[in-house]
Design an enzyme around this catalytic site. Structure first.
Site, PDB file in Angstrom:
ATOM      1  N   GLU A 289      37.085   5.212  61.357  1.00  0.00           N
ATOM      2  CA  GLU A 289      37.039   5.932  63.056  1.00  0.00           C
ATOM      3  C   GLU A 289      36.464   7.219  62.473  1.00  0.00           C
ATOM      4  OE1 GLU A 289      40.196   5.421  65.484  1.00  0.00           O
ATOM      5  OE2 GLU A 289      39.292   4.130  66.062  1.00  0.00           O
ATOM      6  N   ARG A 292      35.536  14.008  61.778  1.00  0.00           N
ATOM      7  CA  ARG A 292      34.906  15.135  61.091  1.00  0.00           C
ATOM      8  C   ARG A 292      34.215  14.657  59.421  1.00  0.00           C
ATOM      9  NH1 ARG A 292      38.945  19.334  60.662  1.00  0.00           N
ATOM     10  NH2 ARG A 292      40.390  18.530  61.692  1.00  0.00           N
ATOM     11  N   ARG A 329      39.632  26.491  65.696  1.00  0.00           N
ATOM     12  CA  ARG A 329      40.225  26.480  64.734  1.00  0.00           C
ATOM     13  C   ARG A 329      40.869  27.155  64.053  1.00  0.00           C
ATOM     14  NH1 ARG A 329      38.892  23.657  61.093  1.00  0.00           N
ATOM     15  NH2 ARG A 329      40.559  21.419  60.933  1.00  0.00           N
ATOM     16  N   TYR A 333      44.762  26.431  64.078  1.00  0.00           N
ATOM     17  CA  TYR A 333      45.527  26.024  63.088  1.00  0.00           C
ATOM     18  C   TYR A 333      45.572  26.761  61.693  1.00  0.00           C
ATOM     19  CZ  TYR A 333      43.484  21.645  65.443  1.00  0.00           C
ATOM     20  OH  TYR A 333      42.904  21.546  67.134  1.00  0.00           O
ATOM     21  N   CYS A 360      39.239  39.193  73.980  1.00  0.00           N
ATOM     22  CA  CYS A 360      40.164  40.195  74.237  1.00  0.00           C
ATOM     23  C   CYS A 360      41.531  38.765  74.051  1.00  0.00           C
ATOM     24  CB  CYS A 360      40.106  40.233  75.468  1.00  0.00           C
ATOM     25  SG  CYS A 360      39.835  42.073  75.295  1.00  0.00           S
ATOM     26  N   TYR A 389      34.705  19.591  65.737  1.00  0.00           N
ATOM     27  CA  TYR A 389      35.907  20.136  66.810  1.00  0.00           C
ATOM     28  C   TYR A 389      35.275  21.528  66.863  1.00  0.00           C
ATOM     29  CZ  TYR A 389      38.623  15.290  65.163  1.00  0.00           C
ATOM     30  OH  TYR A 389      38.552  14.310  65.237  1.00  0.00           O
TER      31      TYR A 389
HETATM   32  N1  LLP Z   1      40.591   7.898  65.108  1.00  0.00           N
HETATM   33  C1  LLP Z   1      41.375   8.374  66.435  1.00  0.00           C
HETATM   34  C2  LLP Z   1      42.027   7.518  66.854  1.00  0.00           C
HETATM   35  C3  LLP Z   1      41.794   9.861  66.229  1.00  0.00           C
HETATM   36  O1  LLP Z   1      42.766  10.213  66.910  1.00  0.00           O
HETATM   37  C4  LLP Z   1      40.923  10.907  65.336  1.00  0.00           C
HETATM   38  C5  LLP Z   1      41.231  12.229  65.477  1.00  0.00           C
HETATM   39  C6  LLP Z   1      40.245   9.993  65.021  1.00  0.00           C
HETATM   40  C7  LLP Z   1      39.996   8.718  64.750  1.00  0.00           C
HETATM   41  C8  LLP Z   1      39.166  11.226  63.647  1.00  0.00           C
HETATM   42  O2  LLP Z   1      39.831  11.869  62.612  1.00  0.00           O
HETATM   43  P1  LLP Z   1      39.121  12.282  61.741  1.00  0.00           P
HETATM   44  O3  LLP Z   1      38.211  11.468  60.952  1.00  0.00           O
HETATM   45  O4  LLP Z   1      38.025  13.434  62.772  1.00  0.00           O
HETATM   46  O5  LLP Z   1      40.171  13.096  60.682  1.00  0.00           O
HETATM   47  N2  LLP Z   1      41.138  19.016  66.803  1.00  0.00           N
HETATM   48  C9  LLP Z   1      41.440  18.767  65.249  1.00  0.00           C
HETATM   49  C10 LLP Z   1      41.379  17.920  65.779  1.00  0.00           C
HETATM   50  C11 LLP Z   1      42.402  17.121  65.948  1.00  0.00           C
HETATM   51  C12 LLP Z   1      41.566  15.287  65.624  1.00  0.00           C
HETATM   52  C13 LLP Z   1      42.749  14.139  66.947  1.00  0.00           C
HETATM   53  N3  LLP Z   1      42.806  12.436  65.805  1.00  0.00           N
HETATM   54  C14 LLP Z   1      40.512  20.042  64.234  1.00  0.00           C
HETATM   55  O6  LLP Z   1      40.410  20.696  64.707  1.00  0.00           O
HETATM   56  O7  LLP Z   1      40.922  19.564  63.453  1.00  0.00           O
END
Ligand code: LLP
Length: 430
Positions: A289, A292, A329, A333, A360, A389
């Site tokens: 899945e 990013r 972000r 983070y 602000c 994101y």
């Molecule tokens: N599957 C599940 C169950 C997840 O919780 C996530 C991300 C993904 C897939 C996708 O992961 P990716 O391929 O994007 O690494 N807002 C944060 C990232 C939070 C990710 C949450 N879950 C940021 O901006 O870095």
């Protein structure tokens, strides 16, 4: 600044998808999110190819939380990908854009009754059941709707991956999933004996996001395959699917050394084959899945520079007309980004400045201490790799409007989301 996808420089000026950034700004104003459609599609195709979707019947589900306007649902559908949603809102977006419901994986650690009903009525392919509460709720709803629902159990495999504290999820102390070490997974399987409407067909785990190291993913593969075998032997339940969660980490700055999609997928597939052969079981259908790594590098943000505050011998603050409202972000983070001035791409990079947002809030800093060419108020600044994101976590803090979103390809612009108006901003107020 690293150039991604279709970015190219003509006479000092940056083009994306064959369109000049200055032209985009002239037409759509700033701040503006720009998506490189060709790069999104390439990433989808790479995932499908190297995760062996056609060959092995594996599946790639785009994680909609990264960025999910209707445009993305349609693109993902065209690329024959599945979709991972985590809320009624994401599910509704997919539904309204005509996305095939059977190709949806419904996640979330606290799906409400309304969301569970929505998922069952729409006919989503798989519920990824996170906890005992949801299991019972889902059984009840399916009973009322007279439906059988295929499910995966989400497990917390107990893997600590190296990433930001807020975005790691596979360790034991987590709000997500059934833990292995305390026996919750086995208790959940036992409970299935009392239920007739939910059918367990797979397991899911997600160990965290923006991970560069391959090892935690490979450990995850091993744990999942052993569980498939154990569950067959112990409970005589044949699990056909194993969902390994999010995708590979990406490049934001030159500190990041990500694997390619090909390297990442091949490592996983090879390990699954090897482990399954050692265990003497068939390789299940694998699901991944990525969010990013499909969309991050394909998105950029354009801003107009306003005030430039030079505090002698301390710092130069360069303020832009967006900030934490369109990219939370860095504040949340400490995420790093790269930037440039879109019409001074070949000029010497000799000034060190800090790029600040307009909120602000002292913490509204987009990039600390970055080297950049000579700048003036009115210049257009681009920050790259903001596709994941960014828009999906945008807010109306300080009642700032959400920017417009466009996609570019072969010299053409496709509008994706219009900019909010002040009327939009107050539209919920009674
Ligand atoms: N599957 C599940 C169950 C997840 O919780 C996530 C991300 C993904 C897939 C996708 O992961 P990716 O391929 O994007 O690494 N807002 C944060 C990232 C939070 C990710 C949450 N879950 C940021 O901006 O870095």
């Amino acid at each position: 600044m690293k150039l991604h996808g279709s970015m190219e420089i003509n006479n000092d000026e940056l083009y994306i998808g064959g369109v000049s950034c200055l032209k985009m700004v002239e037409e759509y104003k700033t701040p503006l999110y720009v998506f490189d459609e060709e790069l999104i599609r390439k990433n989808c195709r790479d995932y499908r190819k190297y995760f062996k979707v056609d060959e092995n019947k594996n599946r790639v589900a785009y994680a909609g939380k990264a960025f999910l306007p209707g445009y993305m649902c349609r693109l993902i559908k065209e690329e024959n990908m599945c979709l991972d949603v985590v809320s009624g809102g994401e599910l509704y977006t997919a539904y309204k854009s005509g996305f095939p419901m059977e190709n949806i994986f419904f996640h979330g650690n606290n799906k409400t009754k309304e969301e569970v009903e929505m998922g069952v009525k729409y006919g989503v392919g798989k519920f990824v059941v996170d906890n005992f509460y949801e299991l019972e709720l889902l059984e009840d709803v399916c009973e009322k709707e007279d439906k059988i629902q295929e499910i995966y159990f989400r497990i917390t495999p107990g893997i600590e991956a190296h990433t930001h504290e807020y975005i790691k999820t596979g360790q034991i102390d987590s709000k997500f999933g059934f833990a292995l070490v305390n026996g919750d997974l086995y208790n959940a399987i036992e409970k299935l004996k009392n239920y007739s409407r939910v059918k367990l067909v797979g397991l899911h785990a997600h160990i965290g996001s923006q991970i560069f190291d391959e090892e935690p993913f490979l450990d995850e593969v091993d744990i999942m395959m052993k569980l498939v075998k154990e569950i067959k032997e112990k409970y005589n339940i044949e699990l056909t699917d194993v969902d390994l969660g999010g995708g590979v980490g990406v490049y934001y700055t030159d500190e990041d050394k990500p694997k390619t999609i090909k390297e990442f997928c091949s490592a996983i597939i090879d390990r699954a084959e090897k482990t399954c052969s050692n265990l003497g079981i068939e390789v299940p259908k694998l699901i991944i899945e990525p969010g990013r790594s499909i969309i991050a590098n394909a998105g950029s943000t354009l801003y107009t520079i306003g005030s430039i505050k030079d505090i002698k011998d301390v710092r130069v603050y360069v303020s832009v007309d967006g900030g934490m409202t369109d990219n939370i972000r860095p504040s949340l983070y400490h995420a790093g980004y790269e930037c440039s001035i879109v019409n001074k791409m070949n000029k010497n990079v000799e000034n060190e400045v800090t790029i600040a947002g307009k909120c602000c809030e002292s913490g509204d800093i987009l990039i600390n201490n970055v080297s950049i060419s000579e700048i003036e108020s009115g210049d257009t600044l681009i920050t790259t790799s903001t596709g994941a994101y960014g828009y999906s976590m945008a807010s109306n803090y300080n009642k700032i409007q959400k920017p417009a979103v466009i996609a570019v390809k072969d010299g053409e612009i496709t509008p994706v989301c219009r900019r909010q108006t002040y009327e939009d901003v107050i539209s919920l107020e009674l």
